[in-house]
Write a protein that holds these residues in place. Structure first.
Motif, PDB file in Angstrom:
ATOM      1  N   MET A  30      57.885  30.486  42.173  1.00 21.56           N
ATOM      2  CA  MET A  30      56.652  29.846  42.553  1.00 21.56           C
ATOM      3  C   MET A  30      56.981  28.556  43.304  1.00 21.56           C
ATOM      4  N   SER A  31      56.283  28.329  44.370  1.00 17.42           N
ATOM      5  CA  SER A  31      56.586  27.159  45.204  1.00 17.42           C
ATOM      6  C   SER A  31      55.973  25.885  44.612  1.00 17.42           C
ATOM      7  N   ASP A  32      56.503  24.754  45.074  1.00 18.51           N
ATOM      8  CA  ASP A  32      55.982  23.468  44.618  1.00 18.51           C
ATOM      9  C   ASP A  32      54.528  23.273  45.035  1.00 18.51           C
ATOM     10  N   PHE A  33      54.181  23.777  46.223  1.00 16.80           N
ATOM     11  CA  PHE A  33      52.804  23.653  46.707  1.00 16.80           C
ATOM     12  C   PHE A  33      51.837  24.406  45.798  1.00 16.80           C
ATOM     13  N   SER A  34      52.218  25.592  45.371  1.00 21.08           N
ATOM     14  CA  SER A  34      51.382  26.396  44.496  1.00 21.08           C
ATOM     15  C   SER A  34      51.185  25.714  43.140  1.00 21.08           C
ATOM     16  N   ILE A  35      52.243  25.140  42.623  1.00 20.53           N
ATOM     17  CA  ILE A  35      52.146  24.433  41.344  1.00 20.53           C
ATOM     18  C   ILE A  35      51.234  23.209  41.484  1.00 20.53           C
ATOM     19  N   MET A  36      51.345  22.503  42.615  1.00 19.99           N
ATOM     20  CA  MET A  36      50.505  21.342  42.841  1.00 19.99           C
ATOM     21  C   MET A  36      49.024  21.739  42.912  1.00 19.99           C
ATOM     22  N   ILE A  37      48.728  22.827  43.596  1.00 25.09           N
ATOM     23  CA  ILE A  37      47.351  23.319  43.695  1.00 25.09           C
ATOM     24  C   ILE A  37      46.826  23.692  42.309  1.00 25.09           C
ATOM     25  N   GLN A  38      47.647  24.346  41.512  1.00 23.77           N
ATOM     26  CA  GLN A  38      47.227  24.727  40.165  1.00 23.77           C
ATOM     27  C   GLN A  38      46.951  23.504  39.297  1.00 23.77           C
ATOM     28  N   MET A  39      47.753  22.486  39.427  1.00 22.28           N
ATOM     29  CA  MET A  39      47.539  21.271  38.650  1.00 22.28           C
ATOM     30  C   MET A  39      46.237  20.579  39.066  1.00 22.28           C
ATOM     31  N   TRP A  81      41.959  32.241  37.611  1.00 20.60           N
ATOM     32  CA  TRP A  81      42.264  33.604  37.186  1.00 20.60           C
ATOM     33  C   TRP A  81      43.039  34.353  38.275  1.00 20.60           C
ATOM     34  N   LEU A  82      42.734  34.086  39.540  1.00 24.07           N
ATOM     35  CA  LEU A  82      43.503  34.714  40.623  1.00 24.07           C
ATOM     36  C   LEU A  82      44.954  34.242  40.618  1.00 24.07           C
ATOM     37  N   PHE A  83      45.167  32.944  40.392  1.00 23.91           N
ATOM     38  CA  PHE A  83      46.532  32.422  40.298  1.00 23.91           C
ATOM     39  C   PHE A  83      47.285  33.059  39.125  1.00 23.91           C
ATOM     40  N   LEU A  84      46.556  33.397  38.054  1.00 24.66           N
ATOM     41  CA  LEU A  84      47.170  34.019  36.888  1.00 24.66           C
ATOM     42  C   LEU A  84      47.296  35.532  37.039  1.00 24.66           C
ATOM     43  N   GLU A  85      47.005  36.022  38.231  1.00 23.45           N
ATOM     44  CA  GLU A  85      47.112  37.441  38.588  1.00 23.45           C
ATOM     45  C   GLU A  85      46.225  38.331  37.719  1.00 23.45           C
ATOM     46  N   SER A  86      45.002  37.896  37.522  1.00 23.86           N
ATOM     47  CA  SER A  86      43.993  38.669  36.806  1.00 23.86           C
ATOM     48  C   SER A  86      42.743  38.804  37.669  1.00 23.86           C
ATOM     49  N   PRO A  87      42.802  39.656  38.678  1.00 29.90           N
ATOM     50  CA  PRO A  87      41.662  39.757  39.593  1.00 29.90           C
ATOM     51  C   PRO A  87      40.399  40.296  38.925  1.00 29.90           C
ATOM     52  N   ASP A  88      40.550  41.130  37.901  1.00 25.76           N
ATOM     53  CA  ASP A  88      39.366  41.642  37.210  1.00 25.76           C
ATOM     54  C   ASP A  88      38.607  40.522  36.501  1.00 25.76           C
ATOM     55  N   LEU A  89      39.336  39.617  35.866  1.00 18.13           N
ATOM     56  CA  LEU A  89      38.684  38.474  35.228  1.00 18.13           C
ATOM     57  C   LEU A  89      38.120  37.508  36.259  1.00 18.13           C
ATOM     58  N   ALA A  90      38.797  37.367  37.395  1.00 14.33           N
ATOM     59  CA  ALA A  90      38.307  36.479  38.451  1.00 14.33           C
ATOM     60  C   ALA A  90      36.968  36.972  38.994  1.00 14.33           C
ATOM     61  N   ILE A  91      36.871  38.264  39.215  1.00 12.18           N
ATOM     62  CA  ILE A  91      35.613  38.828  39.724  1.00 12.18           C
ATOM     63  C   ILE A  91      34.504  38.657  38.688  1.00 12.18           C
ATOM     64  N   THR A  92      34.832  38.907  37.421  1.00 11.39           N
ATOM     65  CA  THR A  92      33.837  38.756  36.360  1.00 11.39           C
ATOM     66  C   THR A  92      33.381  37.314  36.240  1.00 11.39           C
ATOM     67  N   GLU A  93      34.322  36.365  36.271  1.00  4.14           N
ATOM     68  CA  GLU A  93      33.968  34.944  36.172  1.00  4.14           C
ATOM     69  C   GLU A  93      33.104  34.512  37.346  1.00  4.14           C
ATOM     70  N   ALA A  94      33.445  34.975  38.535  1.00  6.77           N
ATOM     71  CA  ALA A  94      32.662  34.608  39.711  1.00  6.77           C
ATOM     72  C   ALA A  94      31.255  35.204  39.646  1.00  6.77           C
ATOM     73  N   ALA A  95      31.158  36.458  39.239  1.00 10.03           N
ATOM     74  CA  ALA A  95      29.856  37.120  39.203  1.00 10.03           C
ATOM     75  C   ALA A  95      28.975  36.581  38.080  1.00 10.03           C
TER      76      ALA A  95
END
Length: 87
Positions: free
Chosen positions: A1-10, A47-61
């Motif tokens: 995982m890149s430093d940029f990705s970790i910074m965005i998550q934080m 949830w997308l960062f955690l690689e759970s697209p099904d939960l991401a769609i549910t949370e968004a909807a």
């Protein structure tokens, strides 16, 4: 995982904490619903960062979509929004 990705998550986690506290302490119900909608939208991205697209769609909807509409309808029904009083 890149430093940029970790910074965005934080940044997302800090926003989640700040918005959770903001919803709890605000006295304006309209703003609380708006902040909650932002919280749900950011949580869907997490949830997308955690690689759970099904939960991401549910949370968004459900979180950012259905819940927000129901909260606004409730505020209108109890006349908590300006301009909704009849008479």
């Amino acid at each position: 995982m890149s430093d940029f990705s970790i910074m965005i998550q934080m940044i997302l986690v800090v926003f989640l904490i700040a918005s959770a506290i903001g919803v709890s302490v605000t006295r304006n119900l309209f703003m609380a619903v708006i902040v909650f909608m932002g919280y749900s939208s950011v949580m869907a991205i997490v949830w997308l960062f955690l690689e759970s697209p099904d939960l991401a769609i549910t949370e968004a909807a459900v979180g950012a979509g259905v819940d927000t509409v129901l909260f606004f309808l409730t505020l209108k029904k109890v006349h908590a929004l300006k301009g909704t009083r009849e008479g």
